[in-house]
Structures are given as C-alpha cells and as structure tokens.
Motif scaffolding. Structure first.
Motif, mmCIF file in Angstrom:
data_model
loop_
_atom_site.group_PDB
_atom_site.id
_atom_site.type_symbol
_atom_site.label_atom_id
_atom_site.label_comp_id
_atom_site.label_asym_id
_atom_site.label_seq_id
_atom_site.Cartn_x
_atom_site.Cartn_y
_atom_site.Cartn_z
ATOM 1 N N ALA A 265 40.065 14.664 43.866
ATOM 2 C CA ALA A 265 40.792 14.216 45.049
ATOM 3 C C ALA A 265 42.172 13.678 44.679
ATOM 4 O O ALA A 265 43.165 13.916 45.384
ATOM 5 C CB ALA A 265 39.987 13.153 45.797
ATOM 6 N N SER A 266 42.246 12.968 43.562
ATOM 7 C CA SER A 266 43.530 12.420 43.115
ATOM 8 C C SER A 266 44.482 13.533 42.697
ATOM 9 O O SER A 266 45.692 13.462 42.948
ATOM 10 C CB SER A 266 43.310 11.445 41.955
ATOM 11 O OG SER A 266 42.518 10.340 42.367
ATOM 12 N N LEU A 267 43.950 14.558 42.058
ATOM 13 C CA LEU A 267 44.782 15.694 41.658
ATOM 14 C C LEU A 267 45.312 16.457 42.868
ATOM 15 O O LEU A 267 46.477 16.879 42.886
ATOM 16 C CB LEU A 267 43.984 16.640 40.761
ATOM 17 C CG LEU A 267 43.983 16.350 39.271
ATOM 18 C CD1 LEU A 267 42.979 17.241 38.559
ATOM 19 C CD2 LEU A 267 45.380 16.553 38.678
ATOM 20 N N LEU A 268 44.467 16.641 43.870
ATOM 21 C CA LEU A 268 44.925 17.323 45.081
ATOM 22 C C LEU A 268 46.085 16.559 45.718
ATOM 23 O O LEU A 268 47.082 17.154 46.133
ATOM 24 C CB LEU A 268 43.767 17.464 46.069
ATOM 25 C CG LEU A 268 42.727 18.537 45.741
ATOM 26 C CD1 LEU A 268 41.503 18.378 46.624
ATOM 27 C CD2 LEU A 268 43.326 19.929 45.900
ATOM 28 N N GLU A 269 45.951 15.249 45.781
ATOM 29 C CA GLU A 269 47.017 14.432 46.357
ATOM 30 C C GLU A 269 48.284 14.487 45.511
ATOM 31 O O GLU A 269 49.394 14.664 46.033
ATOM 32 C CB GLU A 269 46.530 12.984 46.475
ATOM 33 C CG GLU A 269 47.562 12.038 47.045
ATOM 34 C CD GLU A 269 47.042 10.620 47.127
ATOM 35 O OE1 GLU A 269 46.330 10.297 48.093
ATOM 36 O OE2 GLU A 269 47.333 9.816 46.204
#
Length: 295
Positions: free
Chosen positions: A14-18
């Motif tokens: 999720a952090s990478l997508l953001e």
C-alpha cells in the motif's frame, strides 16, 4: 520504471502504491489474489509475467506470527515456496527482485545491533519460514535484494501503532512489554527506500551489490517506549491517550517466542544506496497524525 509488487493489502504494498503515484516516471502495479496466490505457486509466474515489470517487489507474506505455530505448512507454502516462485518469475523475465524478509530470522541473543553477516537462528515457525524464503529467493537467481525490516507500522493494515490508538480510546492504562528492543520502521520509509534502490538497479545495468540488507528506522527503543511516543503524539494532536505501564515478556505470554533484541544495523544499505531512514520518532509522528486524520 514499472514495479510489480506482490500483495495488494499489505503495509509495504500500500505504501509503494502511494509513493509511486507521487513520482514521475514510476508506475507501481500491485498483484494479488486470486490472480497471484502464494499458497498456489502455479499462479505466480503467469501473474507476474502479465504485469510486465522492470523490477519485482516481493512483499506479500504470511505474517500471523502466533498463528503460524499452528499452521506451519501454510506459513512455509507462502513465505518459502511462494517467495521462491516470485523470485523465479523475476529471473525468467530477466529482471531483479526485491524481497522483504524480517528481523525474526534472528533469535535476539546478540548484545548489539545485528549486521547482515550475523548467524540466523529463528525462534519460531514464522521466522523459520521467512528464512527459508530468503534462501529460496537467493537460489532463484543472483539479481536479488533481500531486505530485512523490523517493527513495521503505517497508516495501512493492522499494526502496533494502530492497535495502541484503538486500545487507548477505551482504556486509561495499557500494559506494554519493556524488555524487547528494536527499531520501529515506517512502511512509508520502506517504500521510499525501495523506490530509491529500484531506481539505481534500473539505471545501473552494471549493478553488482546484490544480496542481503537490513532496512530499519534510525534509532532504537523498546515496545513500551514506542507506545508512549505514539500516544503522546496522539494527545498532542487531539487523539486518544492512555498511560503506559511497563511489563516483562513473561507477563505477556504468546504462542510464538519473540526476539528480545531485534535491533538491526542499516549501515550497509546506507553505504550502498546512499539512503538513510528518518529518526523513528519523526516517522512515528507523521504516521500517527495520518491515522488520526483518517478517523
């Protein structure tokens, strides 16, 4: 640069997508169940190939530490066999893989911060399955980065920071273990580090410093110290607060044993990639405020 990250709901994914959305020239694609299911290794290679990545980030994992003691076959299927299949898929495509491991590969008996060359000795099924995953990734091909974070927290998913804030909303006092030490590590910082390293791998076709790296927040504390800073930050931001009472590990028995010392040195990563995580208190403050803003 196109990154395919395994898992859609995990903290790092999720952090990478953001983070990918905020960077020009970077595209992050998350792939997960049912198309990619690490417990069904026959799904892995086709799902990753369909994403057409320049780099694969192997972030999906079985992370239920205590439950793993009762489900060793599933933990090893996902964390070892599944991780190996992800690395094999990257090797077939001729692209590097960045694999997320854990501090639980160590038994916590070292007197100081662990370095990458220290002997591994996991205490439970979860740590053993992640260590087997490291070995499977390394065996799949030479172009791999194996990153070991610790005490990961973020605005996403379930984690210690969110638990402390939730419990503090209902209690005046929380008992937290004070004799386990480590480096709280923001998944947002992990994502930033991965994108930084991935850019180097993508741009430097002669990169040869593949291998194992520790990647944790700067500074150390114990669980109760981490809890106090989370709740003090919450109080300053108008959120819930509770008093934290120090207890010993023996006063909070769990099915799986935890390392007493989870401190890791990230010096090798800093020297190779020129990236150092922020001080853990600052990252904690950033994330606590984000969690509170989403309420």
């Amino acid at each position: 640069m196109r990154l395919a990250v395994t898992g859609r709901d995990g903290q790092v994914a999720a952090s990478l997508l953001e983070a990918g959305q905020a960077r020009t020239g970077v595209e992050v694609v998350a792939i997960g169940r049912p198309e990619l299911d690490l417990a069904r290794p026959e799904t892995v290679i086709d799902a990753i190939a369909a994403a057409k990545p320049d780099i694969v980030v192997s972030a999906a994992a079985y992370t239920a530490v205590d439950q793993a003691e009762d489900e060793p076959d599933l933990a090893f299927a996902v964390n070892a066999t599944g991780a190996g299949k992800v690395a094999q898929a990257a090797a077939r495509l001729g692209v590097p893989v960045i694999h997320l491991s854990t501090d639980y590969v160590f038994d916590g008996s070292a007197p100081g911060a662990y370095v990458e060359t220290d002997a591994t000795a996991p205490l439970g099924v979860y740590g053993a399955s992640k260590l087997a995953g490291e070995q499977a990734v390394a065996a799949a091909g030479p172009r791999h980065l194996i990153l070991r974070p610790a005490w990961v927290y973020s605005p996403f998913g379930r984690n210690f920071a969110k638990t402390m804030l939730r419990v503090a909303a209902d209690r005046d006092e929380i008992s937290v273990v004070a004799d386990q030490w480590g480096n709280p590590t923001s998944a947002l910082d992990i994502a930033d580090a991965i994108l930084h390293a991935a850019t180097m791998l993508h741009e430097d076709t002669h990169f040869r410093a593949f291998g194992v790296y520790h990647l944790v927040g700067t500074g150390e504390t114990n669980w109760s110290g981490f809890a106090r800073h989370i709740l003090d930050t919450s109080l300053a931001s108008g959120g819930p607060w509770a008093d934290v009472r120090d207890i010993a590990t023996k006063d909070y028995p769990t099915k799986a044993r935890r390392p007493v010392n989870s401190r890791l040195s990230s010096a090798k990563f800093a020297a190779t990639f020129g990236w150092t995580a922020p001080e853990w208190r600052k990252s904690t403050e950033r994330i606590v405020r984000r969690i509170l803003d989403r309420r």
